[in-house]
Write a protein that holds these residues in place. Structure first.
Motif, PDB file in Angstrom:
ATOM      1  N   THR A   6      -1.441   2.837   9.863  1.00 20.16           N
ATOM      2  CA  THR A   6      -0.722   1.825   9.085  1.00 20.16           C
ATOM      3  C   THR A   6       0.783   2.036   9.218  1.00 20.16           C
ATOM      4  OG1 THR A   6      -2.560   1.684   7.518  1.00 20.16           O
ATOM      5  CG2 THR A   6      -0.418   0.853   6.768  1.00 20.16           C
ATOM      6  N   GLN A   7       1.229   3.262   9.049  1.00 16.30           N
ATOM      7  CA  GLN A   7       2.655   3.578   9.171  1.00 16.30           C
ATOM      8  C   GLN A   7       3.162   3.291  10.577  1.00 16.30           C
ATOM      9  OE1 GLN A   7       2.964   7.641   7.879  1.00 16.30           O
ATOM     10  NE2 GLN A   7       2.191   7.157   5.840  1.00 16.30           N
ATOM     11  N   LYS A   8       2.364   3.622  11.574  1.00 12.95           N
ATOM     12  CA  LYS A   8       2.756   3.396  12.970  1.00 12.95           C
ATOM     13  C   LYS A   8       2.943   1.901  13.242  1.00 12.95           C
ATOM     14  CE  LYS A   8       1.184   4.076  17.700  1.00 12.95           C
ATOM     15  NZ  LYS A   8       0.053   4.426  18.557  1.00 12.95           N
ATOM     16  N   ARG A   9       2.040   1.083  12.740  1.00 14.00           N
ATOM     17  CA  ARG A   9       2.142  -0.367  12.971  1.00 14.00           C
ATOM     18  C   ARG A   9       3.352  -0.970  12.258  1.00 14.00           C
ATOM     19  NH1 ARG A   9      -4.144  -2.177  13.257  1.00 14.00           N
ATOM     20  NH2 ARG A   9      -4.521  -1.173  15.249  1.00 14.00           N
ATOM     21  N   ILE A  10       3.645  -0.466  11.066  1.00 14.89           N
ATOM     22  CA  ILE A  10       4.851  -0.939  10.365  1.00 14.89           C
ATOM     23  C   ILE A  10       6.087  -0.543  11.159  1.00 14.89           C
ATOM     24  CG2 ILE A  10       6.262  -0.701   8.277  1.00 14.89           C
ATOM     25  CD1 ILE A  10       3.588  -0.256   6.735  1.00 14.89           C
ATOM     26  N   ALA A  11       6.139   0.703  11.625  1.00 11.39           N
ATOM     27  CA  ALA A  11       7.289   1.187  12.402  1.00 11.39           C
ATOM     28  C   ALA A  11       7.457   0.377  13.691  1.00 11.39           C
ATOM     29  CB  ALA A  11       7.128   2.674  12.706  1.00 11.39           C
ATOM     30  N   GLU A  12       6.363   0.002  14.337  1.00 10.50           N
ATOM     31  CA  GLU A  12       6.430  -0.820  15.552  1.00 10.50           C
ATOM     32  C   GLU A  12       7.047  -2.183  15.241  1.00 10.50           C
ATOM     33  OE1 GLU A  12       2.349  -0.882  16.833  1.00 10.50           O
ATOM     34  OE2 GLU A  12       2.509   1.074  17.822  1.00 10.50           O
ATOM     35  N   PHE A  13       6.663  -2.764  14.112  1.00  8.39           N
ATOM     36  CA  PHE A  13       7.238  -4.047  13.708  1.00  8.39           C
ATOM     37  C   PHE A  13       8.735  -3.899  13.451  1.00  8.39           C
ATOM     38  CE2 PHE A  13       8.522  -7.348  10.775  1.00  8.39           C
ATOM     39  CZ  PHE A  13       7.926  -8.478  11.299  1.00  8.39           C
ATOM     40  N   VAL A  14       9.125  -2.809  12.789  1.00  2.00           N
ATOM     41  CA  VAL A  14      10.547  -2.565  12.498  1.00  2.00           C
ATOM     42  C   VAL A  14      11.340  -2.453  13.799  1.00  2.00           C
ATOM     43  CG1 VAL A  14      12.195  -0.918  11.516  1.00  2.00           C
ATOM     44  CG2 VAL A  14      10.125  -1.518  10.246  1.00  2.00           C
ATOM     45  N   ARG A  15      10.798  -1.741  14.780  1.00  2.00           N
ATOM     46  CA  ARG A  15      11.492  -1.607  16.075  1.00  2.00           C
ATOM     47  C   ARG A  15      11.649  -2.967  16.756  1.00  2.00           C
ATOM     48  NH1 ARG A  15       8.597   3.130  16.156  1.00  2.00           N
ATOM     49  NH2 ARG A  15       6.894   2.333  17.413  1.00  2.00           N
ATOM     50  N   ALA A  16      10.646  -3.802  16.647  1.00  2.00           N
ATOM     51  CA  ALA A  16      10.676  -5.103  17.325  1.00  2.00           C
ATOM     52  C   ALA A  16      11.491  -6.152  16.573  1.00  2.00           C
ATOM     53  CB  ALA A  16       9.245  -5.612  17.521  1.00  2.00           C
ATOM     54  N   HIS A  17      11.513  -6.083  15.238  1.00  2.00           N
ATOM     55  CA  HIS A  17      12.105  -7.181  14.466  1.00  2.00           C
ATOM     56  C   HIS A  17      13.137  -6.749  13.433  1.00  2.00           C
ATOM     57  CE1 HIS A  17       9.227  -9.887  16.267  1.00  2.00           C
ATOM     58  NE2 HIS A  17       8.288  -9.006  15.995  1.00  2.00           N
ATOM     59  N   GLY A  18      13.471  -5.470  13.402  1.00  2.00           N
ATOM     60  CA  GLY A  18      14.477  -4.994  12.460  1.00  2.00           C
ATOM     61  C   GLY A  18      15.854  -4.981  13.094  1.00  2.00           C
ATOM     62  N   LYS A  19      16.853  -4.696  12.285  1.00  2.00           N
ATOM     63  CA  LYS A  19      18.198  -4.507  12.815  1.00  2.00           C
ATOM     64  C   LYS A  19      18.933  -3.583  11.851  1.00  2.00           C
ATOM     65  CE  LYS A  19      21.137  -8.255  11.268  1.00  2.00           C
ATOM     66  NZ  LYS A  19      21.610  -9.590  11.446  1.00  2.00           N
ATOM     67  N   PRO A  20      19.832  -2.768  12.394  1.00  2.00           N
ATOM     68  CA  PRO A  20      20.557  -1.816  11.539  1.00  2.00           C
ATOM     69  C   PRO A  20      21.263  -2.524  10.383  1.00  2.00           C
ATOM     70  CG  PRO A  20      20.981  -1.368  13.852  1.00  2.00           C
ATOM     71  CD  PRO A  20      20.237  -2.671  13.785  1.00  2.00           C
ATOM     72  N   GLY A  21      21.134  -1.957   9.203  1.00  2.00           N
ATOM     73  CA  GLY A  21      21.793  -2.512   8.037  1.00  2.00           C
ATOM     74  C   GLY A  21      21.016  -3.606   7.322  1.00  2.00           C
ATOM     75  N   THR A  22      19.931  -4.056   7.917  1.00  2.00           N
ATOM     76  CA  THR A  22      19.100  -5.087   7.292  1.00  2.00           C
ATOM     77  C   THR A  22      17.655  -4.609   7.292  1.00  2.00           C
ATOM     78  OG1 THR A  22      20.558  -6.810   8.155  1.00  2.00           O
ATOM     79  CG2 THR A  22      18.402  -7.511   7.354  1.00  2.00           C
ATOM     80  N   ALA A  23      17.156  -4.286   6.117  1.00  2.00           N
ATOM     81  CA  ALA A  23      15.792  -3.762   6.014  1.00  2.00           C
ATOM     82  C   ALA A  23      14.761  -4.856   6.254  1.00  2.00           C
ATOM     83  CB  ALA A  23      15.571  -3.141   4.641  1.00  2.00           C
ATOM     84  N   VAL A  24      13.654  -4.463   6.850  1.00  2.00           N
ATOM     85  CA  VAL A  24      12.492  -5.330   6.962  1.00  2.00           C
ATOM     86  C   VAL A  24      11.880  -5.403   5.566  1.00  2.00           C
ATOM     87  CG1 VAL A  24      10.136  -5.451   7.884  1.00  2.00           C
ATOM     88  CG2 VAL A  24      12.038  -4.848   9.390  1.00  2.00           C
ATOM     89  N   ARG A  25      11.488  -6.577   5.151  1.00  2.00           N
ATOM     90  CA  ARG A  25      10.869  -6.754   3.835  1.00  2.00           C
ATOM     91  C   ARG A  25       9.353  -6.586   3.971  1.00  2.00           C
ATOM     92  NH1 ARG A  25      14.309  -9.477   0.369  1.00  2.00           N
ATOM     93  NH2 ARG A  25      16.235 -10.091   1.359  1.00  2.00           N
ATOM     94  N   ALA A  26       8.742  -5.969   2.976  1.00  2.00           N
ATOM     95  CA  ALA A  26       7.298  -5.764   2.978  1.00  2.00           C
ATOM     96  C   ALA A  26       6.724  -6.189   1.636  1.00  2.00           C
ATOM     97  CB  ALA A  26       6.982  -4.305   3.249  1.00  2.00           C
ATOM     98  N   VAL A  27       5.821  -7.151   1.674  1.00  2.00           N
ATOM     99  CA  VAL A  27       5.147  -7.617   0.461  1.00  2.00           C
ATOM    100  C   VAL A  27       3.712  -7.108   0.529  1.00  2.00           C
ATOM    101  CG1 VAL A  27       4.446  -9.624  -0.889  1.00  2.00           C
ATOM    102  CG2 VAL A  27       6.596  -9.686   0.408  1.00  2.00           C
ATOM    103  N   VAL A  28       3.321  -6.299  -0.446  1.00  2.00           N
ATOM    104  CA  VAL A  28       1.963  -5.754  -0.504  1.00  2.00           C
ATOM    105  C   VAL A  28       1.119  -6.685  -1.361  1.00  2.00           C
ATOM    106  CG1 VAL A  28       0.545  -3.818  -1.256  1.00  2.00           C
ATOM    107  CG2 VAL A  28       2.777  -3.392  -0.196  1.00  2.00           C
ATOM    108  N   GLU A  29      -0.001  -7.135  -0.772  1.00  2.00           N
ATOM    109  CA  GLU A  29      -0.889  -8.068  -1.463  1.00  2.00           C
ATOM    110  C   GLU A  29      -2.300  -7.502  -1.509  1.00  2.00           C
ATOM    111  OE1 GLU A  29      -0.506 -11.417   1.191  1.00  2.00           O
ATOM    112  OE2 GLU A  29       1.149 -12.233   0.025  1.00  2.00           O
ATOM    113  N   PRO A  30      -2.895  -7.360  -2.696  1.00  2.97           N
ATOM    114  CA  PRO A  30      -4.286  -6.925  -2.766  1.00  2.97           C
ATOM    115  C   PRO A  30      -5.199  -8.033  -2.252  1.00  2.97           C
ATOM    116  CG  PRO A  30      -3.458  -7.434  -4.962  1.00  2.97           C
ATOM    117  CD  PRO A  30      -2.308  -7.592  -4.007  1.00  2.97           C
ATOM    118  N   ILE A  31      -6.240  -7.655  -1.521  1.00  3.99           N
ATOM    119  CA  ILE A  31      -7.180  -8.658  -1.014  1.00  3.99           C
ATOM    120  C   ILE A  31      -8.620  -8.284  -1.379  1.00  3.99           C
ATOM    121  CG2 ILE A  31      -5.733  -9.610   0.802  1.00  3.99           C
ATOM    122  CD1 ILE A  31      -7.144  -7.789   2.785  1.00  3.99           C
ATOM    123  N   GLY A  32      -8.793  -7.840  -2.600  1.00  4.73           N
ATOM    124  CA  GLY A  32     -10.129  -7.516  -3.095  1.00  4.73           C
ATOM    125  C   GLY A  32     -10.683  -6.246  -2.493  1.00  4.73           C
ATOM    126  N   ARG A  33     -11.976  -6.237  -2.277  1.00  5.34           N
ATOM    127  CA  ARG A  33     -12.650  -5.038  -1.752  1.00  5.34           C
ATOM    128  C   ARG A  33     -12.221  -4.680  -0.334  1.00  5.34           C
ATOM    129  NH1 ARG A  33     -18.730  -6.382  -3.797  1.00  5.34           N
ATOM    130  NH2 ARG A  33     -18.235  -6.263  -6.005  1.00  5.34           N
TER     131      ARG A  33
END
Length: 96
Positions: A6-33
């Motif tokens: 999970t952490q690796k996939r988030i980090a990959e997204f940050v490398r592809a779509h992040g930029k210095p000084g601007t944090a990637v936003r993450a919204v955590v949503e429960p999806i039941g079981r």
């Protein structure tokens, strides 16, 4: 999915779509079981998602990865997203 994956996939997204000084936003949503969904919004407006086994694991993963901030679906987060025509067509088909 393991916590490290999970952490690796988030980090990959940050490398592809992040930029210095601007944090990637993450919204955590429960999806039941099934667990939790982490919706990521990049500095470039790109959206992505990563699944986690539960909300606690998802929240810890977001806190662990650099240049990511926990967010809500507020005006600022929704305004940061850039949804393209392909995504709109896909969502329109789901409504039919």
């Amino acid at each position: 999915m393991s916590d490290q994956t999970t952490q690796k996939r988030i980090a990959e997204f940050v490398r592809a779509h992040g930029k210095p000084g601007t944090a990637v936003r993450a919204v955590v949503e429960p999806i039941g079981r099934s667990g939790a969904r982490i919706v990521l919004v990049g500095a470039d407006g790109a959206m992505g998602d990563v699944m986690a086994k539960d909300v606690e694991t998802a929240t810890k993963a977001v806190e662990t990865v650099d240049n990511v901030e926990q967010a809500e679906w507020d005006r600022e987060t929704t305004a940061a997203t850039k949804i393209g025509p392909a995504h709109r067509r896909k969502m329109a088909k789901m409504q039919s």
